[in-house]
Design a protein around this motif. Sequence first.
Motif, short mmCIF file in Angstrom:
data_model
loop_
_atom_site.label_atom_id
_atom_site.label_comp_id
_atom_site.label_asym_id
_atom_site.label_seq_id
_atom_site.Cartn_x
_atom_site.Cartn_y
_atom_site.Cartn_z
N LEU A 181 4.94 61.76 -10.56
CA LEU A 181 3.54 62.23 -9.90
C LEU A 181 3.88 63.38 -8.88
N PRO A 182 2.83 64.06 -8.67
CA PRO A 182 2.85 65.07 -7.59
C PRO A 182 2.79 64.18 -6.10
N ALA A 183 3.48 64.76 -5.42
CA ALA A 183 3.38 64.13 -3.87
C ALA A 183 1.68 64.32 -3.57
N ILE A 184 1.74 63.20 -2.52
CA ILE A 184 0.43 63.15 -1.81
C ILE A 184 -0.08 64.29 -1.15
N GLY A 185 -1.05 64.87 -1.11
CA GLY A 185 -1.39 66.21 -0.67
C GLY A 185 -1.78 67.30 -1.41
N ILE A 186 -1.45 68.74 -0.99
CA ILE A 186 -1.73 69.84 -1.73
C ILE A 186 -0.27 70.40 -2.05
N GLY A 187 -0.07 70.56 -3.33
CA GLY A 187 1.15 71.34 -3.68
C GLY A 187 1.05 72.98 -3.18
N SER A 188 2.24 73.51 -3.63
CA SER A 188 2.53 75.01 -3.43
C SER A 188 1.79 75.88 -4.20
N ASP A 189 1.28 77.07 -3.69
CA ASP A 189 0.70 78.16 -4.49
C ASP A 189 -0.51 77.79 -5.23
N CYS A 190 -1.41 76.79 -4.61
CA CYS A 190 -2.65 76.39 -4.97
C CYS A 190 -3.92 77.37 -4.37
N SER A 191 -4.97 77.21 -5.17
CA SER A 191 -6.17 77.92 -4.63
C SER A 191 -7.33 76.86 -4.78
N ILE A 192 -7.79 76.61 -3.58
CA ILE A 192 -9.12 75.66 -3.57
C ILE A 192 -10.09 76.13 -2.82
N GLU A 193 -11.19 76.05 -3.31
CA GLU A 193 -12.32 76.59 -2.82
C GLU A 193 -13.56 75.90 -3.15
N GLY A 194 -14.46 75.39 -2.33
CA GLY A 194 -15.75 74.64 -2.57
C GLY A 194 -15.57 73.34 -2.88
N ALA A 195 -14.60 72.74 -2.22
CA ALA A 195 -14.17 71.48 -2.93
C ALA A 195 -13.99 70.12 -1.93
N ILE A 196 -14.15 69.03 -2.04
CA ILE A 196 -13.84 67.91 -1.33
C ILE A 196 -12.68 67.15 -2.03
N ILE A 197 -11.65 67.08 -1.50
CA ILE A 197 -10.37 66.39 -1.88
C ILE A 197 -10.21 64.95 -1.13
N ASP A 198 -10.57 63.90 -1.71
CA ASP A 198 -10.76 62.65 -1.15
C ASP A 198 -9.33 62.19 -0.56
N LYS A 199 -9.14 61.04 -0.04
CA LYS A 199 -8.01 60.47 0.72
C LYS A 199 -6.77 60.12 -0.82
N ASN A 200 -5.63 60.44 -0.40
CA ASN A 200 -4.60 60.08 -1.22
C ASN A 200 -4.51 60.79 -2.52
N ALA A 201 -5.38 61.96 -2.37
CA ALA A 201 -5.07 62.73 -3.77
C ALA A 201 -3.71 63.39 -3.78
N ARG A 202 -3.31 63.40 -5.18
CA ARG A 202 -2.07 64.29 -5.35
C ARG A 202 -2.45 65.40 -6.14
N ILE A 203 -2.46 66.67 -5.47
CA ILE A 203 -2.82 67.95 -6.14
C ILE A 203 -1.32 68.60 -6.55
N GLY A 204 -0.98 68.91 -7.76
CA GLY A 204 0.18 69.45 -8.00
C GLY A 204 0.19 70.78 -7.70
N ASN A 205 1.71 71.67 -7.90
CA ASN A 205 1.74 73.24 -7.76
C ASN A 205 1.10 74.11 -8.48
N ARG A 206 0.34 75.05 -7.95
CA ARG A 206 -0.37 76.08 -8.94
C ARG A 206 -1.60 75.54 -9.63
N VAL A 207 -2.14 74.66 -8.71
CA VAL A 207 -3.79 74.27 -9.19
C VAL A 207 -4.65 75.10 -8.78
#
Length: 431
Positions: free
Chosen positions: A368-394
């Motif tokens: 599983l991806p680690a809890i938090g936001i991975g490397s080289d991601c781009s996030i705009e206009g979003a709500i990321i709720d608690k304990n979400a696991r966002i992988g790299n390059r998302v």
Amino acid sequence: MKVGLNLLPTHKTLAIVMGGGAGTRLFPLTEERAKPAVPLGGKYRLVDIPISNCLNSSIRSIYVLTQFNSTSLHRHINTSYKFDSFTPSFVEILAAQQTPKNSKWYQGTADAVRQNLRYFLEQPYEYFLILSGDQLYRMDYRTILRQHVETDAEITIATTPVNRASASGFGIMQTDEQCHIAHFVEKPKDPAILDTLKIPPDLLRTIGHSENTELYQASMGIYVFNRSILSKCLDNDLEDFGRNVIPSAIQNHVVNAYIFQGYWEDIGTIHTFFKANLHLAEEFPSYSFYEAGAQIYTHPQFLPSSIIRTTSIDQAIISDGCVIEHSIIEHCVIGVRSIVKPGTRIQNSILMGADYYETDFPPSTTGLPAIGIGSDCSIEGAIIDKNARIGNRVLISPHGKSRNLDGEGFYIRDGIVVVPKNSVIPAGTLI
């Protein structure tokens, strides 16, 4: 007769915070929690607002009525609001329960108070202050209580001025120049009816507006009841204060309006939640947690200070315990224990953070991806709720998509991408 704020019988006032609604319009943030337990401003919960307003107003007898998804709300209240054994102060939970006389859940705000009325009447409280658990505002409740006492009102309803375009979304009060309520209309749509509900010119001048301004008094869902009047108003089967009890009470009791002109936002939808949070990060927000003598209380978490390495930050709230590395953060609210890996850009977004550090509770499932936001991601206009696991390059963005959409591991509501609590977004995902 004028009454000083310090002479008001706040010790004889009981606050009742409504915290039991399902919060369907805030889904998926309310998928696993009650609406008043939704995180706010990086480190707070919505319910902290009315409770803190009470404490800052010297009202220290507070019940919170709960029903749906209430576990996290109960935990938050129990760990946040502890008083010593030498004062009568309390913040207590009254959860929906079956009794020999009633086996139904709360059917509305009035029904919730009715089902618990026997507890409220056990002590000699003279006034009952009924509050919503999902609004953002700062109010000294002693001011509405003072007007209630000075005008000999039996019920006082807090209202806020709104324009004509907004009036159809609220319960609107028609008052005279003395703020006595003569009529109440729930969400009026008819232009002819709206014309009759405008704030009268003399009252407009009194509250500091031009007499040519077209404003309406919208109910804030905040009520002060005299003890005997609350019992009378609930001696029936009416379910809701706004829709049922108040229109009926206007015909038989002295019901006045208290006009509140400060910032107030009903956090009822994903859109209003998103807008209110991001507004907190702006240079001159209408609401600020930085208010001398009127702080907002919450659960003390004793987290370390955030670590930020080679990161560009503009118009952002960064909460405690975060680690942000080599990234760009623009117009964001970053919640506690947020982890942002290098090369990531986050714009116009809310990160709610995490309930724990992964090193404290290593995942049992590998890959599983680690809890938090991975490397080289781009996030705009979003709500990321608690304990979400966002992988790299998302890549996460609402652009070019439907304003309301259910996807795999995410939802789009009101044109905002919401990644629910505990979700997993694999590396390389494009949303």
